[in-house]
Each structure stands twice: as structure tokens, then as C-alpha cells.
Design an enzyme around this catalytic site. Structure first.
Site, PDB file in Angstrom:
ATOM      1  N   GLU A  52       0.709  -1.072   0.056  1.00 25.96           N
ATOM      2  CA  GLU A  52      -0.017  -0.087   0.159  1.00 25.96           C
ATOM      3  C   GLU A  52       0.875   1.243   0.006  1.00 25.96           C
ATOM      4  OE1 GLU A  52      -3.472   1.973   2.934  1.00 25.96           O
ATOM      5  OE2 GLU A  52      -3.175  -0.169   2.996  1.00 25.96           O
ATOM      6  N   ASP A  98       0.335   5.230   0.617  1.00 31.26           N
ATOM      7  CA  ASP A  98      -0.771   6.269   1.139  1.00 31.26           C
ATOM      8  C   ASP A  98      -0.343   7.655   0.907  1.00 31.26           C
ATOM      9  OD1 ASP A  98      -2.479   4.059   1.907  1.00 31.26           O
ATOM     10  OD2 ASP A  98      -1.503   4.189   4.135  1.00 31.26           O
ATOM     11  N   GLU A 103      -2.710  10.533   2.899  1.00 31.53           N
ATOM     12  CA  GLU A 103      -3.849  10.990   3.605  1.00 31.53           C
ATOM     13  C   GLU A 103      -3.573  12.419   3.954  1.00 31.53           C
ATOM     14  OE1 GLU A 103      -5.304   6.670   5.464  1.00 31.53           O
ATOM     15  OE2 GLU A 103      -3.513   7.595   6.190  1.00 31.53           O
ATOM     16  N   HIS A 133      -0.333  13.081   5.688  1.00 35.71           N
ATOM     17  CA  HIS A 133       0.081  11.791   6.078  1.00 35.71           C
ATOM     18  C   HIS A 133       0.611  10.912   5.089  1.00 35.71           C
ATOM     19  CE1 HIS A 133       0.222   8.811   9.545  1.00 35.71           C
ATOM     20  NE2 HIS A 133      -0.406   8.003   8.402  1.00 35.71           N
ATOM     21  N   THR A 134       1.628  10.263   5.176  1.00 38.57           N
ATOM     22  CA  THR A 134       2.318   9.589   4.007  1.00 38.57           C
ATOM     23  C   THR A 134       2.476   8.153   4.716  1.00 38.57           C
ATOM     24  OG1 THR A 134       4.448  10.157   3.924  1.00 38.57           O
ATOM     25  CG2 THR A 134       2.905  11.407   2.649  1.00 38.57           C
ATOM     26  N   ASN A 135       2.435   6.916   3.975  1.00 36.18           N
ATOM     27  CA  ASN A 135       2.895   5.747   4.420  1.00 36.18           C
ATOM     28  C   ASN A 135       3.208   4.751   3.219  1.00 36.18           C
ATOM     29  OD1 ASN A 135       3.601   3.859   6.392  1.00 36.18           O
ATOM     30  ND2 ASN A 135       1.590   3.596   7.549  1.00 36.18           N
ATOM     31  N   GLU A 159       5.496   6.132   8.590  1.00 39.21           N
ATOM     32  CA  GLU A 159       5.061   7.468   8.392  1.00 39.21           C
ATOM     33  C   GLU A 159       5.803   8.609   8.158  1.00 39.21           C
ATOM     34  OE1 GLU A 159       4.252   5.281  10.665  1.00 39.21           O
ATOM     35  OE2 GLU A 159       2.194   4.839  10.761  1.00 39.21           O
ATOM     36  N   ASP A 194     -10.641   9.322  15.972  1.00 36.66           N
ATOM     37  CA  ASP A 194     -10.061   8.640  17.090  1.00 36.66           C
ATOM     38  C   ASP A 194      -8.516   9.000  17.107  1.00 36.66           C
ATOM     39  OD1 ASP A 194      -9.889   6.936  14.930  1.00 36.66           O
ATOM     40  OD2 ASP A 194      -9.782   5.141  16.037  1.00 36.66           O
ATOM     41  N   TRP A 195      -7.932   9.587  15.998  1.00 36.29           N
ATOM     42  CA  TRP A 195      -6.551   9.695  15.929  1.00 36.29           C
ATOM     43  C   TRP A 195      -6.374  10.848  14.960  1.00 36.29           C
ATOM     44  CZ3 TRP A 195      -3.873   9.280  11.094  1.00 36.29           C
ATOM     45  CH2 TRP A 195      -4.410   8.832  10.023  1.00 36.29           C
ATOM     46  N   ARG A 200       9.244   5.545  19.680  1.00 39.93           N
ATOM     47  CA  ARG A 200       8.560   4.748  19.079  1.00 39.93           C
ATOM     48  C   ARG A 200       9.143   3.213  18.789  1.00 39.93           C
ATOM     49  NH1 ARG A 200       5.323   5.519  13.290  1.00 39.93           N
ATOM     50  NH2 ARG A 200       4.051   3.485  13.328  1.00 39.93           N
TER      51      ARG A 200
END
Length: 210
Positions: free
Chosen positions: A26, A28, A30, A43-45, A55, A119-120, A198
Site C-alpha cells: 500500500e 498512502d 492521506e 500523512h504518508t505511509n 509514516e 479517534d486519531w 516509538r
């Protein structure tokens, strides 16, 4: 694409490529909504074999709700480039030689959606969707896709149209590399490769590859 205007907190406008199955690939793009007057977050992933966690996030240098802008993905066997109005904002290179999976063996389709992610999406979920502002609408114009065709388990690109498929070997030239550095210096707000909280034990391999 022109994004949701006004109070778009909690919404995500998504434009992405995705393969099928449980070990999907995928790519992304976003756009995370925000309160009126606050900037959108891009937001890329990149997912490979069902695994993401790659991300990178950016602010834009313009208001994406005022007019149409071009958001594009170049995906070829060597790299993935995310661009905004022709300016590259992210490059994900094929580093399979260093043990980094790269999405190149599964066909992907292009999707777009506008969904509720309160939620995020906005400040980690602290700001919720204000449904009194609904309906939320994003607009699309002048969509264009150049791609090889997947058939019988293989990818086919017409040899009679080689100029059309120049993107198969395209890379960033010196000017584009400079523009990429400019964006990442001035507008990048999150990079998984520098997130030691993280990933306290070890960063992903591509973060240390040179």
C-alpha cells in the site's frame, strides 16, 4: 484535488494504492483535517507485505482548501516518490539489497475515500468531528493515471509506447533532490526514522541505509 474546507477536524481524505490479500502492499497519501484556521497535515505511509509503520507527515505551504492542487505518486521498481504540485516531498527507495521489503510484486489499484477518523486524525484524537458541519466534501479534477497492465500474473507495458513509460526508470534529478530537501527541512513535522521513542531498540533498516 481540493480538500474539505472549514472545520474538517476528525476527517481524513485519502488517496492511495493498495493490493489485495492479507500481505498487501500500500502507498498512502492521506490528508488529516483540522479546526478552521489550523493547517492540514499530509500523512504518508508505505506498506510492504502487510507491514506499515513508515509514516512521514508534512504541513503544506498553501491552503489546500482554496483551490485544486496536484498530488501524485510515482511508483516504479527503483523508488516511490510522493509529490505536491510537482514538488517531491518524500522518496522511498528500493533497498531490497539491504533487506528492506519493497512493493513491486503485487498489482495495486487506486482508491480514494473521505472517512471519519476522529479517534486519531486531529491532535491524536483530542479534537473530534463536529457533525453539525456535515456533509464534508472534497473535490477532484483532472485525474490521470499511467500504468502497466497486470494480466496472467505478470505486468505488461507496451513496447510500442516506450516514451509513455519513461516513468519506469525515472529518478530525482539534482533540482528535484534540492526541492525535496527544502520541503523536508521546512515542512516535515514527523519522520518515523527519527522516532526513537516509538522504535527504542532499533530503527527500521532503511533509516540507517546509505
Amino acid at each position: 484535488m481540493k480538500l474539505v474546507p472549514g472545520n474538517s477536524a476528525g476527517t481524513v481524505t485519502a488517496y492511495y494504492l493498495r493490493s489485495q490479500g492479507s500481505t498487501w502492499d500500500e502507498i498512502d497519501f492521506e490528508f488529516l483535517g483540522n479546526l478552521s484556521g489550523d493547517p492540514y497535515i499530509v500523512h504518508t505511509n508505505v506498506f510492504t507485505q502487510g507491514n506499515g509503520n513508515r509514516e512521514q507527515q508534512f504541513y503544506l505551504w498553501f491552503d489546500p482548501t482554496k483551490d485544486f492542487h496536484t498530488y501524485s505518486v510515482l511508483w516504479n521498481p527503483q523508488l516511490i516518490i510522493f509529490s505536491v504540485d510537482g514538488t517531491p516531498i518524500r522518496e522511498f527507495k528500493n533497498l531490497e539489497s539491504n533487506g528492506v521489503p519493497f512493493p513491486k510484486n503485487q498489482p495495486m489499484r487506486i482508491y480514494s475515500s473521505l472517512w471519519n477518523a476522529n479517534d486519531w486524525a486531529t491532535r491524536g484524537g483530542l479534537i473530534k468531528t463536529d457533525w453539525s458541519k456535515a456533509p464534508f466534501s472534497a473535490s477532484y479534477s483532472n485525474f490521470k493515471a499511467d500504468a502497466c497492465v497486470w494480466s496472467s500474473g505478470k505486468s505488461f507495458c507496451s513496447s510500442s509506447s516506450r516514451s509513455r513509460y519513461a516513468w519506469l526508470s525515472q529518478e530525482l534529478d539534482t533540482t528535484s533532490q534540492q526541492r525535496l530537501k527544502w520541503v523536508q527541512k521546512n515542512y516535515m513535522i514527523y519522520n518515523y526514522c527519527t522516532d526513537t521513542k516509538r522504535f527504542p531498540q532499533v530503527l527500521l533498516k532503511e533509516c540507517t541505509a546509505h
